[in-house]
Write a protein that holds these residues in place. Structure first.
Motif, short mmCIF file in Angstrom:
data_model
loop_
_atom_site.label_atom_id
_atom_site.label_comp_id
_atom_site.label_asym_id
_atom_site.label_seq_id
_atom_site.Cartn_x
_atom_site.Cartn_y
_atom_site.Cartn_z
N GLN A 79 -18.23 29.47 -37.64
CA GLN A 79 -19.52 28.80 -37.69
C GLN A 79 -20.67 29.80 -37.74
OE1 GLN A 79 -20.89 26.89 -33.98
NE2 GLN A 79 -19.01 27.63 -33.01
N TYR A 80 -20.39 31.05 -37.35
CA TYR A 80 -21.40 32.11 -37.41
C TYR A 80 -21.14 33.07 -38.56
CZ TYR A 80 -21.90 30.40 -32.61
OH TYR A 80 -22.05 29.61 -31.50
N ASP A 81 -20.26 32.67 -39.48
CA ASP A 81 -19.86 33.53 -40.60
C ASP A 81 -19.22 34.83 -40.10
OD1 ASP A 81 -20.82 31.86 -42.72
OD2 ASP A 81 -22.86 32.49 -42.22
N LEU A 82 -18.45 34.70 -39.02
CA LEU A 82 -17.77 35.85 -38.43
C LEU A 82 -16.27 35.61 -38.41
CD1 LEU A 82 -20.09 36.47 -35.33
CD2 LEU A 82 -19.98 37.89 -37.40
N ASN A 83 -15.51 36.67 -38.66
CA ASN A 83 -14.06 36.59 -38.57
C ASN A 83 -13.57 36.70 -37.13
OD1 ASN A 83 -13.51 36.49 -41.44
ND2 ASN A 83 -14.14 38.64 -41.50
N ALA A 84 -14.35 37.38 -36.30
CA ALA A 84 -13.95 37.62 -34.91
C ALA A 84 -15.18 38.04 -34.12
CB ALA A 84 -12.86 38.69 -34.84
N ASN A 85 -15.01 38.16 -32.82
CA ASN A 85 -16.06 38.71 -31.97
C ASN A 85 -16.09 40.22 -32.18
OD1 ASN A 85 -17.71 39.67 -29.90
ND2 ASN A 85 -16.96 38.20 -28.39
N PRO A 86 -17.16 40.76 -32.76
CA PRO A 86 -17.18 42.20 -33.08
C PRO A 86 -17.50 43.09 -31.89
CG PRO A 86 -19.25 41.21 -33.73
CD PRO A 86 -18.40 40.09 -33.19
N PHE A 87 -17.94 42.50 -30.80
CA PHE A 87 -18.36 43.29 -29.65
C PHE A 87 -17.17 43.58 -28.75
CE2 PHE A 87 -22.00 40.63 -30.88
CZ PHE A 87 -22.89 41.63 -31.22
N TYR A 108 -22.88 45.74 -35.51
CA TYR A 108 -21.62 45.20 -35.00
C TYR A 108 -21.26 43.90 -35.70
CZ TYR A 108 -20.34 48.37 -31.22
OH TYR A 108 -19.89 49.47 -30.50
N LEU A 109 -22.23 43.02 -35.88
CA LEU A 109 -21.98 41.73 -36.53
C LEU A 109 -21.54 41.92 -37.98
CD1 LEU A 109 -25.00 39.70 -35.11
CD2 LEU A 109 -22.58 39.27 -34.61
N ARG A 110 -22.15 42.90 -38.66
CA ARG A 110 -21.83 43.13 -40.07
C ARG A 110 -20.34 43.45 -40.25
NH1 ARG A 110 -25.14 47.23 -41.16
NH2 ARG A 110 -26.91 45.82 -41.42
N ARG A 111 -19.74 44.08 -39.26
CA ARG A 111 -18.31 44.44 -39.37
C ARG A 111 -17.42 43.23 -39.55
NH1 ARG A 111 -15.80 48.39 -35.06
NH2 ARG A 111 -16.38 46.69 -33.68
N GLU A 112 -17.83 42.08 -38.97
CA GLU A 112 -16.97 40.90 -38.98
C GLU A 112 -17.54 39.75 -39.81
OE1 GLU A 112 -14.02 40.77 -37.95
OE2 GLU A 112 -13.87 42.58 -36.73
N ARG A 113 -18.57 40.02 -40.62
CA ARG A 113 -19.12 38.96 -41.45
C ARG A 113 -18.10 38.53 -42.50
NH1 ARG A 113 -23.13 36.59 -38.76
NH2 ARG A 113 -24.93 37.93 -38.40
N ASN A 114 -18.07 37.23 -42.79
CA ASN A 114 -17.17 36.71 -43.82
C ASN A 114 -17.58 37.14 -45.21
OD1 ASN A 114 -15.37 35.30 -42.17
ND2 ASN A 114 -16.79 33.58 -41.97
N GLY A 115 -18.81 37.53 -45.37
CA GLY A 115 -19.29 37.96 -46.67
C GLY A 115 -20.48 37.17 -47.16
N SER A 116 -20.72 36.02 -46.56
CA SER A 116 -21.83 35.19 -47.00
C SER A 116 -23.16 35.63 -46.41
CB SER A 116 -21.57 33.73 -46.62
OG SER A 116 -21.46 33.61 -45.20
N ASN A 117 -23.10 36.54 -45.44
CA ASN A 117 -24.34 36.94 -44.76
C ASN A 117 -24.25 38.41 -44.38
OD1 ASN A 117 -26.78 36.85 -43.53
ND2 ASN A 117 -26.19 35.47 -41.88
N GLU A 118 -24.28 39.28 -45.40
CA GLU A 118 -23.99 40.69 -45.18
C GLU A 118 -25.23 41.53 -44.90
OE1 GLU A 118 -21.75 42.06 -48.47
OE2 GLU A 118 -19.90 41.07 -47.84
N GLY A 119 -26.38 40.92 -44.82
CA GLY A 119 -27.60 41.68 -44.61
C GLY A 119 -27.70 42.18 -43.18
N SER A 120 -28.94 42.32 -42.72
CA SER A 120 -29.17 42.85 -41.38
C SER A 120 -29.36 41.72 -40.38
CB SER A 120 -30.40 43.75 -41.39
OG SER A 120 -31.54 43.02 -41.82
N SER A 121 -28.78 40.56 -40.67
CA SER A 121 -28.98 39.40 -39.81
C SER A 121 -28.39 39.62 -38.43
CB SER A 121 -28.34 38.17 -40.46
OG SER A 121 -28.35 37.08 -39.56
N ILE A 122 -29.10 39.11 -37.42
CA ILE A 122 -28.59 39.16 -36.05
C ILE A 122 -28.06 37.80 -35.62
CG2 ILE A 122 -30.06 41.08 -35.32
CD1 ILE A 122 -31.93 38.95 -34.06
#
Length: 385
Positions: free
Chosen positions: A16-24, A321-335
């Motif tokens: 739901q956050y465009d993440l594959n996993a918790n990157p932290f 950290y978030l960018r590492r696990e982005r699905n690809g739809s939101n690869e910018g500097s989004s927090i």
């Protein structure tokens, strides 16, 4: 009667956050080879200057990185080490903490290099000798090892000359014999134990014709210098030594602390080229060292301080950290799913401490998934803690 708790290996869904996993990290301890470094620019600049200076000129240069517990000293040292490990013209070793004295620093450095790396260096030196005294032309350790294994070069042909040359280069005949014995199956473990300062029996030393024991700080400095001189002879630029948690020397007795600092000072004095030492130290201990041990602190020359995170630092850190696990739809500097205000709350709770901030981010993100929270707001951070 129902189970008190349930254990499962099912992973949480962060899609739901465009993440594959918790990157932290759940336990924010620096990895051996950190992939992310969002350090402070003045620290990056100072480390780059120190390292680049040694690489470009060959002249020794040293630096102390200070910072409070959890502000990123270990991460900074390990990240710098990971960059240097990719180079084939330097040898890099990491010391987690200085232990009881300089001999412990030397021991941990050699252990970090490892048996295989030291054996490889022994073969490299034999290759340099074989090119001069035989008709072969081995380039590198593996070529030399193959020639020996295939019987094209006999150890009896080159070992006496190798020991003589290495003794001349290092001014330490016992060190030279130990290095060369790293290539003998029957004695390489004895040689490794001697070189790591673990200590071996007299009979084992005698078998390698080694007369001294590597068992005090003075011998440790001598062995370290011998290794560096061997590397320069082989064409390396030099050695990088990362000594972490240097503040632990404050736990030593005044006599042992002074002995440790004196040994490091002697190492620096004996190696005006080919040596770069980077220390991670708590600021209050480094202040004490500077005020009480001028002869040592003057050899370091420079200090750079890691400061608590600012809003911009934390924003960059979380974004990376978030960018590492982005699905690809939101690869910018989004927090996202963190809000600016949510990160402000995390910064306040962590008081700018990197380790605490990462731990809070990890915990809050998991809580957001469990509660199907769309955004991490200040209120949600407060509820999750």
């Amino acid at each position: 009667m129902s189970d008190a708790f349930t254990i499962t290996d099912e992973q949480q869904d962060y899609s739901q956050y465009d993440l594959n996993a918790n990157p932290f990290p759940y336990s924010p301890v620096p990895s051996e080879d950190p992939e992310i470094y969002c350090g402070q620019q003045h620290v990056s600049d100072k480390i780059s200057s120190t390292v680049s200076s040694m690489l470009s000129t060959g002249k020794s240069k040293h630096l102390v990185v200070t910072g409070k517990y959890g502000n990123g000293k270990s991460h900074t040292l390990k990240y710098t080490r990971s960059l240097l490990r990719d180079r084939d013209d330097v040898v890099v070793g990491y010391v987690a903490q200085p232990g009881e004295g300089f001999l412990d620093i030397y021991h941990e450095f050699i252990y970090d290099l490892g048996f295989n790396r030291l054996q490889e260096l022994a073969y490299e030196f034999l290759a340099s000798v074989a090119r001069d005294v035989t008709e072969t032309n081995p380039i590198g350790a593996s070529a030399m090892e193959s020639l020996i294994d295939d019987g094209d070069v006999l150890l009896s042909e080159i070992v006496p000359e190798a020991i003589r040359r290495l003794s001349d280069v290092t001014k330490f005949a016992d060190f030279a014999r130990a290095i060369i014995h790293m290539v003998y199956e029957d004695t390489n473990l004895y040689a490794w134990q001697w070189l790591t300062a673990e200590g071996i029996r007299y009979e084992q030393r005698k078998e390698m014709e080694i007369h001294s024991a590597l068992d005090d700080d003075t011998m440790g400095v001598r062995a370290f210098t011998a290794l560096k001189n061997m590397l320069l002879e082989l064409g390396y630029t030099g050695i990088f030594v990362f000594v972490d948690e240097f503040e632990s020397i404050a736990r030593l007795s005044p006599k042992d602390e002074q002995a440790t600092l004196n040994s490091i000072r002697h190492l620096m004095d004996q190696n005006s080229s080919g040596l770069c030492m980077l220390f991670g130290c708590a600021p209050e201990v480094w202040q004490d060292v500077m005020s009480e041990y001028h002869a040592f602190s003057e050899r370091i020359g420079e200090e750079v301080a890691l400061k608590p995170l600012t809003n911009d630092h934390l924003n960059d850190l979380v974004s990376n950290y978030l960018r590492r696990e982005r699905n690809g739809s939101n690869e910018g500097s989004s927090i996202a799913p963190f809000t600016d205000e949510g990160l402000d709350e995390i910064l306040q709770r962590s008081q700018g401490n990197v380790r605490q901030a990462l731990a809070i981010c990890s915990r809050v993100l998991d809580a957001a998934v469990e509660e199907n929270q769309e955004m991490v707001t200040p209120e949600f951070v407060q509820e999750s803690m």
